[in-house]
Design a protein around this motif. Sequence first.
Motif, PDB file in Angstrom:
ATOM      1  N   HIS A   7       4.305  -5.067   0.889  1.00  0.00           N
ATOM      2  CA  HIS A   7       3.066  -5.480   1.054  1.00  0.00           C
ATOM      3  C   HIS A   7       2.433  -6.371   2.247  1.00  0.00           C
ATOM      4  CE1 HIS A   7       2.631  -4.220  -3.326  1.00  0.00           C
ATOM      5  NE2 HIS A   7       4.006  -4.771  -3.428  1.00  0.00           N
ATOM      6  N   VAL A  48      -2.384   2.752   1.794  1.00  0.00           N
ATOM      7  CA  VAL A  48      -3.725   1.840   1.482  1.00  0.00           C
ATOM      8  C   VAL A  48      -3.436   1.179  -0.012  1.00  0.00           C
ATOM      9  CG1 VAL A  48      -5.794   1.073   1.667  1.00  0.00           C
ATOM     10  CG2 VAL A  48      -5.332   2.905   3.279  1.00  0.00           C
ATOM     11  N   GLU A  49      -3.605  -0.109   0.009  1.00  0.00           N
ATOM     12  CA  GLU A  49      -3.290  -0.491  -1.216  1.00  0.00           C
ATOM     13  C   GLU A  49      -4.613  -0.379  -1.356  1.00  0.00           C
ATOM     14  OE1 GLU A  49       0.210  -2.414  -4.092  1.00  0.00           O
ATOM     15  OE2 GLU A  49      -0.354  -3.504  -2.350  1.00  0.00           O
ATOM     16  N   ARG A  50      -4.545  -1.450  -1.529  1.00  0.00           N
ATOM     17  CA  ARG A  50      -6.349  -1.872  -1.776  1.00  0.00           C
ATOM     18  C   ARG A  50      -7.091  -1.874   0.078  1.00  0.00           C
ATOM     19  NH1 ARG A  50      -7.593  -6.385  -1.017  1.00  0.00           N
ATOM     20  NH2 ARG A  50      -5.742  -7.888  -1.393  1.00  0.00           N
ATOM     21  N   GLY A  51      -8.003  -0.952  -0.227  1.00  0.00           N
ATOM     22  CA  GLY A  51      -9.389  -1.818   1.315  1.00  0.00           C
ATOM     23  C   GLY A  51      -9.292  -0.284   1.923  1.00  0.00           C
ATOM     24  N   SER A  52      -9.886  -0.360   3.446  1.00  0.00           N
ATOM     25  CA  SER A  52      -9.425   0.950   3.885  1.00  0.00           C
ATOM     26  C   SER A  52      -9.379   0.422   4.951  1.00  0.00           C
ATOM     27  CB  SER A  52     -10.801   1.743   3.531  1.00  0.00           C
ATOM     28  OG  SER A  52     -11.795   0.902   3.831  1.00  0.00           O
ATOM     29  N   GLU A  57      -8.930   5.445   2.956  1.00  0.00           N
ATOM     30  CA  GLU A  57      -9.064   4.546   1.550  1.00  0.00           C
ATOM     31  C   GLU A  57      -8.192   4.472   0.510  1.00  0.00           C
ATOM     32  OE1 GLU A  57     -12.762   6.270   0.393  1.00  0.00           O
ATOM     33  OE2 GLU A  57     -13.732   5.398   2.188  1.00  0.00           O
ATOM     34  N   THR A  58      -7.680   3.715  -0.254  1.00  0.00           N
ATOM     35  CA  THR A  58      -7.425   3.066  -1.216  1.00  0.00           C
ATOM     36  C   THR A  58      -6.341   4.386  -1.773  1.00  0.00           C
ATOM     37  OG1 THR A  58      -8.543   1.491  -2.161  1.00  0.00           O
ATOM     38  CG2 THR A  58      -6.706   2.081  -3.531  1.00  0.00           C
ATOM     39  N   GLY A  59      -4.908   4.539  -1.605  1.00  0.00           N
ATOM     40  CA  GLY A  59      -4.550   5.474  -2.040  1.00  0.00           C
ATOM     41  C   GLY A  59      -3.896   6.383  -1.074  1.00  0.00           C
ATOM     42  N   THR A  87      -7.379  -5.789   3.140  1.00  0.00           N
ATOM     43  CA  THR A  87      -6.891  -5.061   3.109  1.00  0.00           C
ATOM     44  C   THR A  87      -5.433  -5.172   2.907  1.00  0.00           C
ATOM     45  OG1 THR A  87      -8.370  -3.186   3.940  1.00  0.00           O
ATOM     46  CG2 THR A  87      -6.385  -2.413   4.060  1.00  0.00           C
ATOM     47  N   GLN A  88      -4.888  -4.165   1.532  1.00  0.00           N
ATOM     48  CA  GLN A  88      -3.450  -4.078   1.686  1.00  0.00           C
ATOM     49  C   GLN A  88      -2.939  -3.475   1.676  1.00  0.00           C
ATOM     50  OE1 GLN A  88      -1.768  -6.813  -1.662  1.00  0.00           O
ATOM     51  NE2 GLN A  88      -0.616  -5.496  -2.099  1.00  0.00           N
ATOM     52  N   LEU A  89      -1.665  -3.055   2.571  1.00  0.00           N
ATOM     53  CA  LEU A  89      -0.946  -2.147   2.566  1.00  0.00           C
ATOM     54  C   LEU A  89       0.915  -2.115   2.191  1.00  0.00           C
ATOM     55  CD1 LEU A  89      -2.032  -1.742   6.856  1.00  0.00           C
ATOM     56  CD2 LEU A  89      -2.842  -0.603   4.470  1.00  0.00           C
TER      57      LEU A  89
END
Length: 120
Positions: free
Chosen positions: A7, A29-33, A51-53, A77-79
């Motif tokens: 993460h 992309v776990e959250r954000g973009s 984007e997310t996913g 953003t979390q990747l």
Amino acid sequence: MAATFQHKQYSPGEVIFRKGETGTFLYLVERGSVIIWVGDEADKKIIGEVETGGLFGEMAILDRQPRMANASAAGETQLLEMPASVLRQAINRADPLVVQLINVLINNLRRSAKDSEPQV
């Protein structure tokens, strides 16, 4: 395979990678973009948003060519970052026809991107 992901948090505008760098990670992309862009930071030409996913950063890993564009966080953003070696191991186990198809698609994409770059 999930254990191979790490993460990582990015602040708005923070650069994830730059055009010309070696592909060392595939990103989810776990959250954000994330925006994918060319040019310099003062005059960005956005060519895509993930984007997310969504996944990005795969091409430089698969064909071992430098990154074609820059990537930066559009907001907080979390990747999840996967090392290049993990993706390459998975591809090495794939059907040779699928691998060839992937290579053709990447070559076509790189050629198309190069053809659309402004001439200096």
